[in-house]
Design a protein around this motif. Structure first.
Motif, PDB file in Angstrom:
ATOM      1  N   ASP A 147       7.813   3.398  12.531  1.00 34.72           N
ATOM      2  CA  ASP A 147       7.909   4.861  12.421  1.00 34.72           C
ATOM      3  C   ASP A 147       6.647   5.437  11.810  1.00 34.72           C
ATOM      4  OD1 ASP A 147      10.496   4.896  13.330  1.00 34.72           O
ATOM      5  OD2 ASP A 147      11.374   4.751  11.326  1.00 34.72           O
ATOM      6  N   PRO A 148       6.350   6.684  12.130  1.00 41.68           N
ATOM      7  CA  PRO A 148       5.226   7.336  11.449  1.00 41.68           C
ATOM      8  C   PRO A 148       5.479   7.381   9.935  1.00 41.68           C
ATOM      9  CG  PRO A 148       5.982   8.655  13.314  1.00 41.68           C
ATOM     10  CD  PRO A 148       6.973   7.559  13.130  1.00 41.68           C
ATOM     11  N   GLY A 149       4.448   7.118   9.164  1.00 41.64           N
ATOM     12  CA  GLY A 149       4.568   7.195   7.713  1.00 41.64           C
ATOM     13  C   GLY A 149       5.180   5.998   7.045  1.00 41.64           C
ATOM     14  N   ILE A 150       5.473   4.949   7.796  1.00 39.47           N
ATOM     15  CA  ILE A 150       6.147   3.783   7.208  1.00 39.47           C
ATOM     16  C   ILE A 150       5.154   2.880   6.470  1.00 39.47           C
ATOM     17  CG2 ILE A 150       6.045   2.301   9.279  1.00 39.47           C
ATOM     18  CD1 ILE A 150       9.294   2.559   7.488  1.00 39.47           C
ATOM     19  N   GLY A 151       3.878   2.922   6.861  1.00 36.93           N
ATOM     20  CA  GLY A 151       2.889   2.106   6.151  1.00 36.93           C
ATOM     21  C   GLY A 151       2.012   1.231   7.036  1.00 36.93           C
TER      22      GLY A 151
ATOM     23  N   ARG B 285      -8.989   6.564   1.686  1.00 32.64           N
ATOM     24  CA  ARG B 285      -7.774   5.769   1.582  1.00 32.64           C
ATOM     25  C   ARG B 285      -8.113   4.353   1.105  1.00 32.64           C
ATOM     26  NH1 ARG B 285      -2.601   5.393   4.900  1.00 32.64           N
ATOM     27  NH2 ARG B 285      -3.350   6.963   6.332  1.00 32.64           N
TER      28      ARG B 285
ATOM     29  N   LEU C 264      -6.846   2.364  -2.213  1.00 37.07           N
ATOM     30  CA  LEU C 264      -6.147   1.079  -2.123  1.00 37.07           C
ATOM     31  C   LEU C 264      -6.951  -0.058  -2.767  1.00 37.07           C
ATOM     32  CD1 LEU C 264      -4.920   1.345   1.580  1.00 37.07           C
ATOM     33  CD2 LEU C 264      -3.497   1.489  -0.467  1.00 37.07           C
TER      34      LEU C 264
ATOM     35  N   MET D 102       6.276  -0.508  -1.304  1.00 42.58           N
ATOM     36  CA  MET D 102       5.268   0.556  -1.263  1.00 42.58           C
ATOM     37  C   MET D 102       5.112   1.116  -2.668  1.00 42.58           C
ATOM     38  SD  MET D 102       3.079   2.217   0.530  1.00 42.58           S
ATOM     39  CE  MET D 102       3.287   2.423   2.302  1.00 42.58           C
ATOM     40  N   THR D 103       3.900   1.068  -3.185  1.00 36.32           N
ATOM     41  CA  THR D 103       3.629   1.583  -4.526  1.00 36.32           C
ATOM     42  C   THR D 103       2.536   2.629  -4.428  1.00 36.32           C
ATOM     43  OG1 THR D 103       1.809   0.087  -5.020  1.00 36.32           O
ATOM     44  CG2 THR D 103       4.018  -0.777  -5.387  1.00 36.32           C
TER      45      THR D 103
ATOM     46  N   GLU E 173      -0.352   2.244  -5.340  1.00 35.79           N
ATOM     47  CA  GLU E 173      -1.595   1.557  -4.950  1.00 35.79           C
ATOM     48  C   GLU E 173      -1.409   0.797  -3.640  1.00 35.79           C
ATOM     49  OE1 GLU E 173      -0.596   0.696  -8.490  1.00 35.79           O
ATOM     50  OE2 GLU E 173      -1.461   2.690  -8.757  1.00 35.79           O
ATOM     51  N   GLY E 174      -0.565   1.305  -2.778  1.00 35.54           N
ATOM     52  CA  GLY E 174      -0.389   0.666  -1.477  1.00 35.54           C
ATOM     53  C   GLY E 174       0.749  -0.335  -1.467  1.00 35.54           C
TER      54      GLY E 174
HETATM   55  P1  TYD Z   1       0.724   5.114   6.331  1.00 40.47           P
HETATM   56  O1  TYD Z   1       0.154   3.762   6.150  1.00 40.47           O
HETATM   57  O2  TYD Z   1      -0.237   6.218   6.533  1.00 40.47           O
HETATM   58  O3  TYD Z   1       1.810   5.136   7.491  1.00 40.47           O
HETATM   59  P2  TYD Z   1       1.647   4.988   9.055  1.00 40.47           P
HETATM   60  O4  TYD Z   1       0.262   4.541   9.342  1.00 40.47           O
HETATM   61  O5  TYD Z   1       2.688   3.973   9.438  1.00 40.47           O
HETATM   62  O6  TYD Z   1       1.963   6.318   9.647  1.00 40.47           O
HETATM   63  O7  TYD Z   1       1.624   5.375   5.064  1.00 40.47           O
HETATM   64  C1  TYD Z   1       1.881   6.644   4.680  1.00 40.47           C
HETATM   65  C2  TYD Z   1       2.961   6.699   3.638  1.00 40.47           C
HETATM   66  O8  TYD Z   1       2.786   5.738   2.609  1.00 40.47           O
HETATM   67  C3  TYD Z   1       2.915   8.034   3.011  1.00 40.47           C
HETATM   68  O9  TYD Z   1       4.250   8.537   2.998  1.00 40.47           O
HETATM   69  C4  TYD Z   1       2.401   7.810   1.634  1.00 40.47           C
HETATM   70  C5  TYD Z   1       2.717   6.375   1.370  1.00 40.47           C
HETATM   71  N1  TYD Z   1       1.688   5.694   0.551  1.00 40.47           N
HETATM   72  C6  TYD Z   1       2.001   5.293  -0.725  1.00 40.47           C
HETATM   73  O10 TYD Z   1       3.108   5.504  -1.212  1.00 40.47           O
HETATM   74  N2  TYD Z   1       1.048   4.646  -1.463  1.00 40.47           N
HETATM   75  C7  TYD Z   1      -0.195   4.399  -0.981  1.00 40.47           C
HETATM   76  O11 TYD Z   1      -1.025   3.806  -1.681  1.00 40.47           O
HETATM   77  C8  TYD Z   1      -0.498   4.827   0.349  1.00 40.47           C
HETATM   78  C9  TYD Z   1      -1.848   4.587   0.949  1.00 40.47           C
HETATM   79  C10 TYD Z   1       0.468   5.469   1.079  1.00 40.47           C
END
Ligand code: TYD
Ligand code: MG
Length: 482
Positions: A112-116, A150, A154, A293-294, A296-297
């Protein structure tokens, strides 16, 4: 190039199959309303070794330009380069990939978008460069500055071996990949380079007569990237987005083209991230990568995680039971939740998410027949917390206790989880790897476990104290709710 002969075709967004006319149902995969009109490029251009790839191989002294057949006796039976793996240095990622990335292979990272996905790949890029691999990180969605910011956040420095390119043209990506990674292949270190494409949906090949973002473009660009990997021995990691309704917009059809596919499982509302392999030509698909997910990534969680609405220490809640679930070699403690509500007799709802629907029906029938519960006029909802998919029969007992608990408004004792398979006769059956599950439950703060009554004495995992409550039937288990 000239004016290419192109004709209108219809591509299936589910399987990628191409039809000459529009149909309501895809004859290849059976998906409804999935065909989209597209222009197909002329035959001459259909060879995936497109312009980008040729430039790539030319820069390497012309090798690979002519694909010559080799005697079978000259082929290293161990697969030569294939036998060595590029260890990313992120243990959890290496684990899902079966020990690392195979040089020359293409890996699709979905989610999903925003998952990491971007976070994971940027961190992997940092770890790879630490291991002496040269990495080209191509962002087709963000500017080089954004990627740089970014990376800084990280703590990814790359030590000069991490190259960032913000581009969407496959041709230019191929040029830059040849420039950055090509010399590495030629150079003395012998370490294959890694090309990261974030995301493949945004990449387009100007030579292909289809709109950027179309299925034709996506299929063609992916095929060229896969070929690029094969031709050079570099590994390609590609990000693919999933749409809201769970089907990868296109990437489902890309699964056939790549060597390995890993998906992010879970949701954005919990800190855990599970990366699961759904296809791996070079390893098993049983393994999981666990992360949290923290700020710091992504942080690796090599032991296991508790995926629950509250911690192990929280007060008991009716309708929720945690189960130590086994996936690959890992134990995850996953909270299963159930809710029962008044339904219309004859039209009651049975809804599940993350839990197998037929397993849920079976457990409801067992509760009716052997547990004395009347659920015929009750709606029953069941789910696994955190977007996790629980497929193990060993989760039966916890699911059953969650339903019974929701029905009676009673909970299992505090800090207690449950594991066991439930049979149609209402019996609770033994599960595999009990000791491993108990060890992990104890480590994550549980003090009691409801388990199948053993024949002999119960195992107590090394050193940790955890109370075992053996049950032989669903009635005995329900008796523990209070
Ligand atoms: P991202 O890797 O951009 O997701 P994708 O590429 O799958 O769309 O991750 C974005 C999400 O992760 C955003 O909601 C913020 C969160 N995040 C953290 O909590 N900590 C972090 O250090 C980073 C880089 C993102
Ligand atoms: Mg991203």
């Amino acid at each position: 190039m000239g004016v290419a002969k192109s004709k209108q075709v219809f591509a299936c967004s589910a399987c990628g199959g191409v039809q000459t006319k529009w149909l309501g149902k895809c004859p290849d995969c059976g998906a409804w309303d999935a065909l989209v009109a597209e222009r197909l490029e002329s035959k001459a251009k259909a060879d995936p070794r497109g312009s980008a790839v040729q430039q790539w191989t030319q820069e390497q002294g012309g090798q690979g330009q002519v694909n010559r057949a080799v005697s079978v006796t000259d082929i290293d039976p161990k697969g030569g380069a294939l036998a060595r793996r590029i260890v990313t240095g992120m243990g959890e990622l290496d684990r899902v990939l079966g020990g690392g990335i195979v040089p020359g292979s293409a890996v699709l990272v979905g989610g999903d978008p925003g998952i990491g996905k971007s976070t994971l790949l940027l961190q992997a890029a940092g770890a790879l460069t630490k291991g002496g691999h040269r990495v080209l990180y191509v962002s087709s969605e963000e500017s080089a500055e954004q990627v740089h910011m970014r990376a800084a956040r990280l703590g990814v420095s790359g030590q000069g071996e991490l190259f960032v390119l913000s581009d969407t043209s496959l041709e230019r990506i191929g040029e830059q990949a040849a420039r950055v990674l090509g010399e590495q292949v030629e150079g003395g270190t012998g370490k294959p380079g890694v090309l990261i494409i974030d995301s493949v949906q945004m990449v387009y090949n100007p030579a292909v007569e289809a709109f950027p973002g179309s299925l034709t473009q996506l299929r063609r660009c992916t095929a060229e990237l896969v070929f690029m990997a094969k031709a050079t021995g570099a590994a390609v990691l590609m990000v693919g987005h999933v749409t809201k309704d769970g089907i990868l917009a296109g990437p489902r059809m890309l699964e056939h083209l790549v060597d390995a596919v890993v998906y992010f499982e879970g949701d954005r509302y919990h800190s855990h991230r599970i990366v699961r392999a759904v296809k791996n030509r070079f390893g098993s698909t049983l393994e999981l990568g666990l992360f949290e997910m923290t700020g710091e990534g992504l942080r690796e969680a090599p032991h296991g995680v508790l995926i629950a609405a509250a911690g192990a220490e929280g007060p008991p809640r009716a309708g929720t039971v945690v189960c130590p679930v086994l996936t690959g070699t890992r134990t995850l403690l996953v909270e299963l939740q159930a809710l029962t509500a008044t339904g219309f007799p004859g039209a009651v709802k049975r809804k599940s998410s993350g839990v197998d629907a037929s397993r849920l029906s079976m457990l409801i029938a067992v509760l009716e027949q052997h547990g004395g519960l009347r659920l015929a006029d009750r709606d029953v909802f069941a789910s696994a917390v955190g977007g996790i998919k629980v497929g193990e029969p060993a989760a039966d007992l916890a699911m059953l206790l969650a339903i019974a608990g929701a029905h009676y408004k009673k909970a299992v004792p505090a800090r207690t989880c449950a594991v066991g398979e439930v049979g149609l006769g209402g019996e609770v059956r033994a599960v595999a790897q009990l000791e491993q599950r108990l060890t992990e439950a104890a480590r994550l703060g549980f003090t009691g476990v409801i388990v199948p009554k053993g024949k002999g004495k119960m195992v107590v995992p090394g050193g940790v104290k955890i109370e075992l409550m053996g049950v032989g039937s669903v009635n005995e288990a329900i008796g523990l709710l209070g």
